[in-house]
Motif scaffolding. Structure first.
Motif: not given
Length: 567
Positions: A306-334
């Protein structure tokens, strides 16, 4: 002259007598006494004083005044070696005492043993000064009085002369055990009287989960120790997370993980703090390593997912210029899907719905939120989010309004500020469902819930409901208030002119529009509305001039008026 020599001779004899009477343990015990130097935020010396070790791993006692306002501190031991103060373990500004931990540079340090029994009145006592010399010099005296303080601790009055540089030196029993910290003399008799606070009282000082509110501790910028138990330490981390800088919080997290390496929460919190501070690749590697370690040690892996999903989701909401590796909404959903599979808690399902919404999978998001709304976690916020999902899906307005009703029904009139956002949301839903009179009621309830503390936009929205309800005077009053709060918004002046035209106050409408054109002479809509008012006043030529000016300035809605009235 002879008298002076006699006094000097007597003093020398007294000094030799004191040396001769000093117990054998003094020379060894003095190795536990050290000098303290504290530094301010500009790294300039703030204070100097004394302290002493009470445990071989570096726990020490001193006076609080030395540390107040300090950014860092160090000690000089009897051999002149420097050691930094690592953390503050407790402080009391009323009795001017502090307990702290020194980052010792050797396996163990000389330490004083706490007295097994407290000295009685008339007992012999000895004060050990800080010294780099190997000798048995000390100051002797007697206990004059003992008072009870702070529950079952003692405060001693001593028949002993105390020099200024002896404050916070240890006061010992004849058996060589420490029972007190020397404190400055006060009152009339400072030549032969001083005081000592019970060393047991200082040893009992500790950090608790609410210590972040302790002003004595907040006045010291040196890192604070964690509370004694794992549970209390977790509460302390939570309470201090928003009270200290990310850098100081990182130090506390490192301490927690070092002490409790099998606690997954420490790694999750450290990963969260790292992600807050920086998102460069090097930091992200540490974040991922901490999250992986949390999964490894966790007994409740669903919470970590749950905390991993929440961290990745929050990270993606900030719309980073360069996304880290495989971090994505799909990874958060997984990650959140694994949490739900292990333990379908409503809070997990809610996050699942948020991530699905971010992925624009609105049907799945709606299904998740409808599941939450059937659980014990249902709240005005969850029904409100469900309504917003249905808005995006362009669901019938009655369905959206029913969800907004479910928000408001969870509050009891008279409404407070907590209900205000939902009253405003339902008012807008009622407007969309063409129920302006009901919307007006909600706007009025919102106004009361906010104790009248509303802005110009509120008055504009309520005016729209009043206008559709044909409550023209209310509409006029609300637009006048909106203009009062934001006099440069031309939309408000145009709206006020429209209401005046609607009720036949065309001259007043022209005045309002002329005021708007003083603010912006190129405001095309004002010329179009002027033309409409002028037509009502049978001023066709003037109206056509106004329409022509509106067209010149680019008004897209004036062509039909020109065709109808000016051809």
């Amino acid at each position: 002259m002879k008298k002076k020599y006699l006094v000097l001779f007597v003093l020398c004899l007294l000094a030799q007598w004191t040396m001769a009477q000093a117990p054998k343990w003094v020379e060894k015990a003095k190795k536990a006494v050290f000098s303290v130097i504290t530094y301010d935020k500009d790294d300039k010396i703030l204070n100097t004083g004394n302290g002493f070790f009470v445990s071989e791993d570096g726990v020490a006692l001193s006076d609080y005044s030395l540390f107040k306002g300090a950014e860092r501190a160090l000690i000089l031991n009897s051999e002149g070696k420097q050691m930094p103060v690592e953390e503050i373990m407790g402080a009391d500004d009323m009795y001017d005492v502090i307990k702290f931990k020194v980052a010792i540079t050797e396996k163990k340090v000389p330490a004083l043993q706490m007295a097994a029994t407290v000295p009685a009145v008339d007992s012999d006592v000895y004060l050990l000064p800080y010294s780099t010399r190997k000798d048995r010099s000390c100051t002797s005296g007697k206990v004059k009085g003992v008072d009870k303080v702070a529950d079952n601790y003692n405060y001693y009055t001593l028949n002993m002369h105390l020099k200024e540089k002896m404050v916070s030196c240890p006061v010992m029993t004849p058996e060589g055990e420490v029972f007190g910290l020397a404190q400055q003399s006060s009152g009339k008799d400072t030549a032969t009287i001083c005081y000592a606070v019970d060393a047991r009282f200082v040893m009992a000082l500790k950090i608790n989960p609410l210590s972040f509110n302790d002003m004595a501790l907040r006045n010291i910028q040196i890192k604070k120790a964690l509370p004694d138990t794992e549970e209390e330490a977790l509460v302390f981390l939570y309470m201090t997370s928003s009270q200290v800088t990310p850098e100081k919080y990182a130090e506390l997290l490192d301490d927690f993980i070092a002490r409790y390496p099998a606690n997954a929460d420490g790694y999750v919190r450290r990963a969260t703090n790292l992600l807050y501070k920086s998102k460069d690749d090097a930091t992200m590697e540490k974040v991922v390593a901490d999250l992986d370690k949390a999964l490894e040690v966790a007994s409740k892996k669903d919470d970590v997912y749950y905390n991993i999903a929440k961290l990745i989701y929050g990270y993606m909401l900030e719309n980073p210029e360069k996304v880290y590796k495989d971090w994505s909404y799909d990874k958060a959903l997984e990650a959140i899907s694994k949490a739900v599979e292990l333990n379908p808690l409503p809070v997990y399902i809610q996050l699942q719905g948020d991530i699905q919404f971010a992925k624009q999978d609105y049907a799945a998001s709606l299904a998740s939120y409808e599941q939450v709304n059937r659980s014990s976690m249902a709240s005005p916020a969850t029904f409100f989010t469900t309504a917003k999902i249905k808005e995006v899906m362009q669901a019938p307005q009655e369905e959206i309004l029913a969800l907004m009703d479910s928000c408001v029904v969870r509050f009891t009139p008279p409404y407070t500020e907590a209900a205000a956002p939902y009253l405003l949301g339902r008012a807008q839903a009622r407007m969309n469902a063409d129920r302006p009179r009901q919307a007006l009621l909600d706007y009025d309830e919102y106004f009361k819930a906010m104790n009248g503390q509303v802005n110009d936009v509120f008055y504009y929205y309520r005016e729209q409901a009043a206008l559709k309800s044909k409550q023209y005077q209310r509409a006029l009053d609300d637009m006048a208030k909106a203009i009062e709060l934001n006099p440069k918004d031309l939309t408000y002046r145009a709206e006020l002119a429209v209401i005046n035209i609607r009720v036949g106050r065309n001259e007043e409408a022209l005045k309002v529009l002329d005021e708007a054109l003083k603010i912006d002479p190129k405001y095309a809509e004002a010329y179009r509305l002027k033309g409409i008012a002028q037509l009502q006043l049978k001023q066709k030529a003037e109206a056509c001039e106004s329409f022509a000016k509106a067209k010149e300035l680019g008004d897209p809605n004036v062509d039909s008026l020109i065709s109808k009235h000016c051809k």
